[in-house]
Design an enzyme around this catalytic site. Structure first.
Site, mmCIF file in Angstrom:
data_model
loop_
_atom_site.group_PDB
_atom_site.id
_atom_site.type_symbol
_atom_site.label_atom_id
_atom_site.label_comp_id
_atom_site.label_asym_id
_atom_site.label_seq_id
_atom_site.Cartn_x
_atom_site.Cartn_y
_atom_site.Cartn_z
ATOM 1 N N THR A 382 -7.984 6.287 6.404
ATOM 2 C CA THR A 382 -8.471 5.288 7.347
ATOM 3 C C THR A 382 -9.804 4.851 6.765
ATOM 4 O O THR A 382 -10.269 5.414 5.775
ATOM 5 C CB THR A 382 -8.645 5.959 8.741
ATOM 6 O OG1 THR A 382 -7.377 6.356 9.240
ATOM 7 C CG2 THR A 382 -9.290 5.060 9.785
ATOM 8 N N ASN A 402 -2.943 4.693 8.262
ATOM 9 C CA ASN A 402 -2.676 6.104 8.554
ATOM 10 C C ASN A 402 -2.888 6.979 7.333
ATOM 11 O O ASN A 402 -3.994 7.041 6.843
ATOM 12 C CB ASN A 402 -1.301 6.307 9.186
ATOM 13 C CG ASN A 402 -1.244 7.612 9.973
ATOM 14 O OD1 ASN A 402 -2.285 8.158 10.334
ATOM 15 N ND2 ASN A 402 -0.073 8.126 10.237
ATOM 16 N N GLU A 421 1.974 4.436 10.809
ATOM 17 C CA GLU A 421 1.379 4.834 12.098
ATOM 18 C C GLU A 421 2.422 5.317 13.107
ATOM 19 O O GLU A 421 2.048 5.907 14.117
ATOM 20 C CB GLU A 421 0.601 3.671 12.725
ATOM 21 C CG GLU A 421 -0.513 3.096 11.896
ATOM 22 C CD GLU A 421 -1.774 3.949 11.850
ATOM 23 O OE1 GLU A 421 -1.784 5.054 12.417
ATOM 24 O OE2 GLU A 421 -2.734 3.486 11.210
ATOM 25 N N ASP A 424 1.922 8.612 14.373
ATOM 26 C CA ASP A 424 0.913 8.923 15.404
ATOM 27 C C ASP A 424 1.536 9.026 16.796
ATOM 28 O O ASP A 424 0.874 9.449 17.742
ATOM 29 C CB ASP A 424 -0.207 7.879 15.412
ATOM 30 C CG ASP A 424 -1.282 8.182 14.369
ATOM 31 O OD1 ASP A 424 -1.246 9.290 13.797
ATOM 32 O OD2 ASP A 424 -2.147 7.326 14.137
ATOM 33 N N GLY A 473 -10.688 9.992 9.087
ATOM 34 C CA GLY A 473 -10.527 11.455 9.118
ATOM 35 C C GLY A 473 -9.459 11.951 10.056
ATOM 36 O O GLY A 473 -9.494 13.108 10.469
ATOM 37 N N GLY A 474 -8.504 11.083 10.437
ATOM 38 C CA GLY A 474 -7.399 11.532 11.289
ATOM 39 C C GLY A 474 -7.911 12.124 12.584
ATOM 40 O O GLY A 474 -8.839 11.610 13.205
HETATM 41 N N1 GLY Z 1 -3.941 6.736 12.049
HETATM 42 C C1 GLY Z 1 -4.990 7.548 12.480
HETATM 43 C C2 GLY Z 1 -5.354 7.291 13.893
HETATM 44 O O1 GLY Z 1 -5.181 6.197 14.371
HETATM 45 O O2 GLY Z 1 -5.796 8.177 14.557
#
Ligand code: GLY
Length: 571
Positions: A382, A402, A421, A424, A473-474
């Site tokens: 990201t 992502n 994504e 997610d 950083g996820g």
């Molecule tokens: N793709 C990472 C987030 O949206 O949390």
């Protein structure tokens, strides 16, 4: 010297003072409070020097922070192709100086109409590893192009085409293969083999491109030019949309032209949380950032953290993260599809309740909190940028495809790397995604639904000034922003905020992941004695970009995370 206006000679020596005073009065009346004379500089922080320069170029051309945000976002799509792009989405948190209005531009991806709740499960109901991570079935309908067109049309001063020009130039002239591109290919080379259009650029002859080589993106430049010429429709209808859908369907994906034509940006009211003398302005669902950071701060507000020993402070911060991330897993999703108890989650009474199970002398096992069953999963990509212009307009933008290179798939002829994504979403309640995040029904897959995100573009406003921050950083994005926000409220400057050693707890897995140096030997001993399981991260995490403005001195400061290769400018 005299000059002539309307046939009347005006002598500056005599009338200069009068005109100067008049000018000052007019300016003071016309300019809003946040743009009063103390703000005399602009600041930009991004993850890549060329993105920062794109923003600078557009400010110099008379654009405002919103135009610069368009230029930076598009430039990042070219120079950091593994992190964000036209095939992905993001959140742009705006502060408009003239009106004081604050809004979140939600350009998050949505599930295509043919998506189903169980689309990633096999006949036995087990998630099929990979389907939600690589290839076109992993991709949601992109939101970034719509968001850029929306920003330019509704908030910018310059035409979209002007703000996209630096990105088009970078794509056509080419960029050098960076460390980030090399790293991304190291992780995703295997998946890349399934996309000839991706491999043609990044894996010529079947091998990852070499560091230092020049990459040119002719198809991407053409797609950017269509967006520049025709705005929103240049991407979501016509030749680009046709190529995208043809490419996706030929490779087993489920997008249709209608999915693209139906995509809409949503403007959302940010979440605001008061902590001590500061107001934090943050992203609401479908981002989980604002709720989780607000929930954590509400839990922490009962203690005077500065008066505690550092080990107690870190223990309590971990316990707050544990509980707030649990709420994320339990309750959060797309507000158009689920009713969420946001007011309750952010109510001080709720935090009082959460606090009753926290002990100063021991960690609470996550299994002891009522919640959803655990299970096991890793990878992050990201990007984030922060901009402040001299008028006081601000943007905190966090954008993503992502994980590294998203779905590692380019529909032929578009140059657009699709996101992954869809991962997610919670493919199955209680089963973690790529970030080891658990989810429940609130984040189950449904057609047209936005997947829950951790992206947390944020502003902090206090008598001291303003901080504009965020990071990739996820799942760790949220805890990184929380730690840096706490640090700023304790007096840290921009550099200290981005350099801070990080630690993170997300409810499950029940471990405190930390960077080298996040804890002293005494802190480690104290945390372990309380029952915390500490896990040293094999590498540092995050790439935070911060711009701050000091209300008293008027000084603008910017800092880019030393872990990344970003660049800042203040002028
Ligand atoms: N793709 C990472 C987030 O949206 O949390």
């Amino acid at each position: 010297m005299s000059r002539s206006r309307n046939g009347v000679a005006v002598r500056p020596a005599r009338y200069g003072f009068f005109f100067l005073a008049l000018l000052i009065c007019i300016c003071a009346w016309a300019l809003p409070a946040s743009a009063q004379p103390e703000l005399t500089q602009s600041g930009i922080a991004t993850a890549h020097p060329l993105a920062t320069r794109a923003g600078e170029e557009i400010l110099a051309a008379g654009g405002n922070a919103f135009d610069a945000a368009v230029a930076i976002s598009a430039a990042l799509a070219v120079v950091e192709p593994y992190a964000s792009g036209l095939g992905g989405g993001g959140f742009w948190l705006l502060h408009e100086a003239e009106t004081g209005r604050q809004v979140l531009i939600d350009g998050r991806e949505v599930a295509p109409a043919a998506a189903t709740r169980d689309m990633y499960l096999d006949a036995q109901g087990k998630p099929q590893a990979g389907l939600s991570v690589s290839g076109p079935l992993a991709a949601g309908i992109p939101g970034e192009p719509a968001a850029l067109a929306h920003l330019a049309k509704n908030y910018g001063r310059l035409p979209l085409a002007t703000s996209l020009a630096p990105a088009i130039r970078y794509a056509e002239q080419g960029i050098e293969v960076s460390r980030g591109i090399g790293m991304g290919l190291m992780f995703r080379a295997e998946a890349a083999r399934n996309s000839p259009a991706f491999s043609a650029i990044y894996m010529p002859g079947g091998k990852p491109v070499e560091a230092g080589a020049t990459l040119r993106f002719r198809d991407l430049a053409r797609t950017l030019r269509k967006l520049a010429a025709d705005g929103h429709d240049g991407f979501y209808r016509g030749s680009v949309a046709r190529r995208m859908v043809t490419g996706v369907q030929a490779a087993g994906g489920i997008w249709t032209r209608d999915d693209l034509a139906a995509y809409k940006v949503v403007e959302r009211e940010p979440i605001r949380v008061q902590y001590r003398d500061a107001t934090l302005v943050m992203a609401p669902p479908p981002s989980s950032g604002g709720v989780v950071i607000g929930d954590s701060l509400n839990i922490l507000r009962a203690w005077d953290l500065g008066k505690l020993q550092s080990v107690e402070r870190k223990h309590l911060t971990v316990e707050a993260m544990r509980r707030a991330y649990r709420d994320r897993a339990m309750y959060l999703g797309d507000p158009a599809f689920v009713s969420m108890p946001i007011e309750r989650l952010l109510n001080p009474w709720y935090a009082d309740g959460q606090r009753t199970s926290i002990r100063l002398d021991r960690a609470t096992p996550s299994d002891d909190l009522p919640g959803i069953a655990p299970a096991a999963g890793g990878g992050t990509n990201t990007t984030h940028f922060s901009v402040l212009d001299k008028a006081g307009n601000r943007v905190a933008g966090t954008l993503s495809i992502n994980t590294w290179f998203g779905a590692v798939f380019i529909p032929p002829g578009t140059g657009v790397i699709l996101n992954n994504e869809m991962d997610d979403f919670s493919a199955k309640a209680g089963t973690p995604n790529s970030f080891e995040l658990l989810g429940a029904d609130a984040n189950a897959i449904a057609p047209g639904k936005r997947m829950l995100s951790s992206m947390s573009p944020s502003f902090i406003e206090s008598p001291r000034g303003v901080a504009i921050l965020g990071t990739p950083g996820g799942s760790r994005i949220i805890s990184m922003v929380l730690l840096s926000a706490l640090a700023w409220m304790d007096g840290a400057d921009a550099r200290e905020m981005v350099s801070l050693k990080r630690y993170h707890h997300q409810y499950y897995p029940d471990v405190v992941v930390h960077e080298e140096g996040a804890f002293t030997v005494e802190e480690k001993t104290g945390l372990e004695a309380r029952g915390h399981k500490l896990e040293l991260s094999p590498r540092s995490f995050g790439n935070m970009q911060v711009v701050t403005w000091d209300r008293k001195t008027g000084r603008v400061d910017a800092a880019s995370d030393p872990r990344g290769g970003g660049e800042v400018t203040v002028y």
